[in-house]
Design a protein around this motif. Structure first.
Motif, PDB file in Angstrom:
ATOM      1  N   ASP A   1      53.169  41.571  18.317  1.00 55.99           N
ATOM      2  CA  ASP A   1      52.101  41.522  17.317  1.00 55.99           C
ATOM      3  C   ASP A   1      51.901  40.090  16.849  1.00 55.99           C
ATOM      4  OD1 ASP A   1      51.480  44.313  17.148  1.00 55.99           O
ATOM      5  OD2 ASP A   1      53.381  44.608  16.091  1.00 55.99           O
ATOM      6  N   THR A   2      50.644  39.708  16.668  1.00 56.96           N
ATOM      7  CA  THR A   2      50.321  38.377  16.167  1.00 56.96           C
ATOM      8  C   THR A   2      50.158  38.434  14.651  1.00 56.96           C
ATOM      9  OG1 THR A   2      47.934  38.722  16.421  1.00 56.96           O
ATOM     10  CG2 THR A   2      49.142  37.857  18.334  1.00 56.96           C
ATOM     11  N   PRO A   3      50.232  37.286  13.962  1.00 53.66           N
ATOM     12  CA  PRO A   3      50.093  37.280  12.497  1.00 53.66           C
ATOM     13  C   PRO A   3      48.778  37.871  11.994  1.00 53.66           C
ATOM     14  CG  PRO A   3      51.004  35.198  13.255  1.00 53.66           C
ATOM     15  CD  PRO A   3      50.594  35.956  14.485  1.00 53.66           C
ATOM     16  N   ASP A   4      47.713  37.809  12.818  1.00 62.02           N
ATOM     17  CA  ASP A   4      46.422  38.345  12.379  1.00 62.02           C
ATOM     18  C   ASP A   4      46.226  39.817  12.746  1.00 62.02           C
ATOM     19  OD1 ASP A   4      46.165  38.084  15.067  1.00 62.02           O
ATOM     20  OD2 ASP A   4      44.407  36.783  15.022  1.00 62.02           O
ATOM     21  N   GLY A   5      47.305  40.469  13.167  1.00 55.62           N
ATOM     22  CA  GLY A   5      47.228  41.903  13.429  1.00 55.62           C
ATOM     23  C   GLY A   5      46.832  42.281  14.838  1.00 55.62           C
ATOM     24  N   GLU A   6      46.624  41.315  15.707  1.00 57.41           N
ATOM     25  CA  GLU A   6      46.299  41.604  17.099  1.00 57.41           C
ATOM     26  C   GLU A   6      47.583  41.785  17.912  1.00 57.41           C
ATOM     27  OE1 GLU A   6      43.198  42.022  18.245  1.00 57.41           O
ATOM     28  OE2 GLU A   6      42.395  41.669  16.238  1.00 57.41           O
ATOM     29  N   GLN A   7      47.421  42.194  19.153  1.00 52.19           N
ATOM     30  CA  GLN A   7      48.555  42.342  20.055  1.00 52.19           C
ATOM     31  C   GLN A   7      48.409  41.396  21.240  1.00 52.19           C
ATOM     32  OE1 GLN A   7      49.186  46.333  21.434  1.00 52.19           O
ATOM     33  NE2 GLN A   7      49.969  47.071  19.471  1.00 52.19           N
ATOM     34  N   THR A   8      49.512  40.759  21.606  1.00 52.11           N
ATOM     35  CA  THR A   8      49.579  39.983  22.837  1.00 52.11           C
ATOM     36  C   THR A   8      50.389  40.797  23.844  1.00 52.11           C
ATOM     37  OG1 THR A   8      49.485  37.860  21.684  1.00 52.11           O
ATOM     38  CG2 THR A   8      50.371  37.854  23.919  1.00 52.11           C
ATOM     39  N   VAL A   9      49.735  41.220  24.900  1.00 46.89           N
ATOM     40  CA  VAL A   9      50.398  42.036  25.919  1.00 46.89           C
ATOM     41  C   VAL A   9      51.170  41.114  26.856  1.00 46.89           C
ATOM     42  CG1 VAL A   9      50.100  43.683  27.799  1.00 46.89           C
ATOM     43  CG2 VAL A   9      48.665  43.842  25.756  1.00 46.89           C
ATOM     44  N   ILE A  10      52.472  41.277  26.901  1.00 43.12           N
ATOM     45  CA  ILE A  10      53.332  40.454  27.737  1.00 43.12           C
ATOM     46  C   ILE A  10      53.415  41.012  29.151  1.00 43.12           C
ATOM     47  CG2 ILE A  10      55.685  39.569  28.023  1.00 43.12           C
ATOM     48  CD1 ILE A  10      55.942  39.761  24.964  1.00 43.12           C
ATOM     49  N   GLY A  11      53.429  42.314  29.252  1.00 45.77           N
ATOM     50  CA  GLY A  11      53.520  42.918  30.573  1.00 45.77           C
ATOM     51  C   GLY A  11      53.227  44.397  30.537  1.00 45.77           C
ATOM     52  N   ILE A  12      52.792  44.915  31.683  1.00 49.74           N
ATOM     53  CA  ILE A  12      52.610  46.349  31.889  1.00 49.74           C
ATOM     54  C   ILE A  12      53.531  46.732  33.038  1.00 49.74           C
ATOM     55  CG2 ILE A  12      51.025  48.220  32.382  1.00 49.74           C
ATOM     56  CD1 ILE A  12      50.309  46.867  29.837  1.00 49.74           C
TER      57      ILE A  12
ATOM     58  N   LEU B   1      45.088  41.088  31.158  1.00 51.49           N
ATOM     59  CA  LEU B   1      44.516  39.980  31.916  1.00 51.49           C
ATOM     60  C   LEU B   1      44.098  38.815  31.031  1.00 51.49           C
ATOM     61  CD1 LEU B   1      42.383  42.043  34.449  1.00 51.49           C
ATOM     62  CD2 LEU B   1      44.635  41.030  34.793  1.00 51.49           C
ATOM     63  N   GLY B   2      44.409  38.901  29.739  1.00 50.24           N
ATOM     64  CA  GLY B   2      44.112  37.797  28.834  1.00 50.24           C
ATOM     65  C   GLY B   2      42.641  37.620  28.552  1.00 50.24           C
ATOM     66  N   MET B   3      41.916  38.733  28.385  1.00 47.60           N
ATOM     67  CA  MET B   3      40.485  38.646  28.111  1.00 47.60           C
ATOM     68  C   MET B   3      40.077  39.690  27.079  1.00 47.60           C
ATOM     69  SD  MET B   3      38.961  40.416  31.632  1.00 47.60           S
ATOM     70  CE  MET B   3      39.916  39.402  32.754  1.00 47.60           C
ATOM     71  N   LYS B   4      38.919  39.510  26.506  1.00 50.01           N
ATOM     72  CA  LYS B   4      38.368  40.469  25.563  1.00 50.01           C
ATOM     73  C   LYS B   4      37.712  41.622  26.325  1.00 50.01           C
ATOM     74  CE  LYS B   4      39.271  38.111  21.780  1.00 50.01           C
ATOM     75  NZ  LYS B   4      40.217  38.625  20.756  1.00 50.01           N
ATOM     76  N   PRO B   5      37.587  42.811  25.688  1.00 46.65           N
ATOM     77  CA  PRO B   5      36.938  43.938  26.377  1.00 46.65           C
ATOM     78  C   PRO B   5      35.534  43.618  26.875  1.00 46.65           C
ATOM     79  CG  PRO B   5      38.112  44.720  24.445  1.00 46.65           C
ATOM     80  CD  PRO B   5      38.171  43.218  24.397  1.00 46.65           C
ATOM     81  N   GLU B   6      34.774  42.840  26.082  1.00 42.62           N
ATOM     82  CA  GLU B   6      33.416  42.494  26.519  1.00 42.62           C
ATOM     83  C   GLU B   6      33.445  41.589  27.745  1.00 42.62           C
ATOM     84  OE1 GLU B   6      34.346  40.028  22.734  1.00 42.62           O
ATOM     85  OE2 GLU B   6      34.665  42.069  23.497  1.00 42.62           O
ATOM     86  N   SER B   7      34.477  40.753  27.852  1.00 43.95           N
ATOM     87  CA  SER B   7      34.625  39.907  29.040  1.00 43.95           C
ATOM     88  C   SER B   7      34.954  40.759  30.265  1.00 43.95           C
ATOM     89  CB  SER B   7      35.717  38.861  28.825  1.00 43.95           C
ATOM     90  OG  SER B   7      35.400  38.013  27.740  1.00 43.95           O
ATOM     91  N   LEU B   8      35.740  41.818  30.044  1.00 41.96           N
ATOM     92  CA  LEU B   8      36.060  42.735  31.138  1.00 41.96           C
ATOM     93  C   LEU B   8      34.794  43.404  31.651  1.00 41.96           C
ATOM     94  CD1 LEU B   8      38.282  44.219  32.811  1.00 41.96           C
ATOM     95  CD2 LEU B   8      38.213  45.991  31.060  1.00 41.96           C
ATOM     96  N   SER B   9      33.915  43.805  30.744  1.00 44.03           N
ATOM     97  CA  SER B   9      32.663  44.445  31.152  1.00 44.03           C
ATOM     98  C   SER B   9      31.805  43.491  31.970  1.00 44.03           C
ATOM     99  CB  SER B   9      31.892  44.916  29.912  1.00 44.03           C
ATOM    100  OG  SER B   9      32.624  45.902  29.207  1.00 44.03           O
ATOM    101  N   ARG B  10      31.754  42.237  31.544  1.00 46.65           N
ATOM    102  CA  ARG B  10      30.973  41.251  32.301  1.00 46.65           C
ATOM    103  C   ARG B  10      31.600  40.989  33.672  1.00 46.65           C
ATOM    104  NH1 ARG B  10      30.403  38.865  27.043  1.00 46.65           N
ATOM    105  NH2 ARG B  10      32.191  37.494  27.414  1.00 46.65           N
TER     106      ARG B  10
END
Length: 229
Positions: free
Chosen positions: A67-78, A187-196
């Motif tokens: 978890d990041t300080p701003d409440g987001e998640q950094t995915v290290i691995g799947i 993959l280190g991207m935002k959902p909207e970037s995935l759609s593009r």
């Protein structure tokens, strides 16, 4: 004492972390371990908790994140079937450095850390081989970071899809193992970037239908992903 089916035992024997254990010692490890079925969303452990177990995936997928300080998640691995979770923390004798969550219905072998460490204390050759396995895992993380930096967003997504595809050429259908939002995070991207990125990959024969992805020709996508970013 847990009894594993032949396919499960095969998964354990082929797991990189355990593959160098002698058969007798491996069986002892299995005997003191336990198998658990977990639903999607189950937390295996949280960052900062005492590292008491290693988990080996017999079936399913597990997300490791911070978890990041701003409440987001950094995915290290799947992690997928045959991979292990939390071995680094066990060997360092520290708390879990990240959190782990089941992201699809999964079956896991829960291995007591103390028992594994005692085995390694009595066999230095196996311990050294396990250090090599950990080094390979670290190298994989470094390569993943390099890929994020060097590849375009569509290429990173294409590489991910190829990693899920068993075919080497011709058409293929892939079932995404978890939500697209988690794919984006991995993959280190935002959902909207995935759609593009998915829209861009249509030029290379990639179409989507819910959690299914269809590849018109695996070779076309592979050739695109291997070009320079």
């Amino acid at each position: 004492m847990v009894t594993l089916s032949p396919p499960d035992m095969h998964t354990v024997q082929r797991a990189p972390l355990l593959s160098d254990l002698p058969a007798k010692e491996l069986q002892k490890l299995v005997d003191v371990s336990s198998v658990h079925d977990y639903p999607r969303g189950k937390l295996l452990f949280l960052r900062g908790e005492p590292a008491t177990n290693i988990y080996l995936l017999l079936d399913g997928w597990v997300k490791v994140y911070r978890d990041t300080p701003d409440g987001e998640q950094t995915v290290i691995g799947i992690l997928r079937t045959g991979e292990t979770v939390a071995e680094a923390a066990i060997f360092l004798g520290q708390d879990y450095p990240a959190s782990a969550e089941v992201v699809s219905p999964s079956r896991l072998l829960e291995i007591p850390a103390d028992f594994l460490l005692n085995l390694l204390r009595h066999d230095s050759d196996v311990a050294i081989k396990m250090l090599g396995t950990l080094s390979q895992r670290m190298r994989g993380l470094v390569l993943h970071i390099e890929q994020i930096q060097a590849r375009s967003t569509p290429q990173r997504l294409g590489d991910f899809l190829l990693g899920l595809c068993g075919a080497k050429e011709g058409p293929a259908v892939i079932d995404l193992p978890y939500d697209k939002s988690l794919v984006a995070a991995r993959l280190g991207m935002k959902p909207e970037s995935l759609s593009r990125a998915l829209a861009k990959l249509r030029d290379y024969g990639v179409t989507t239908n819910g959690h299914q992805v269809e590849l018109a020709d695996v070779s076309d996508l592979k050739n695109y992903c291997e070009t320079s970013a």
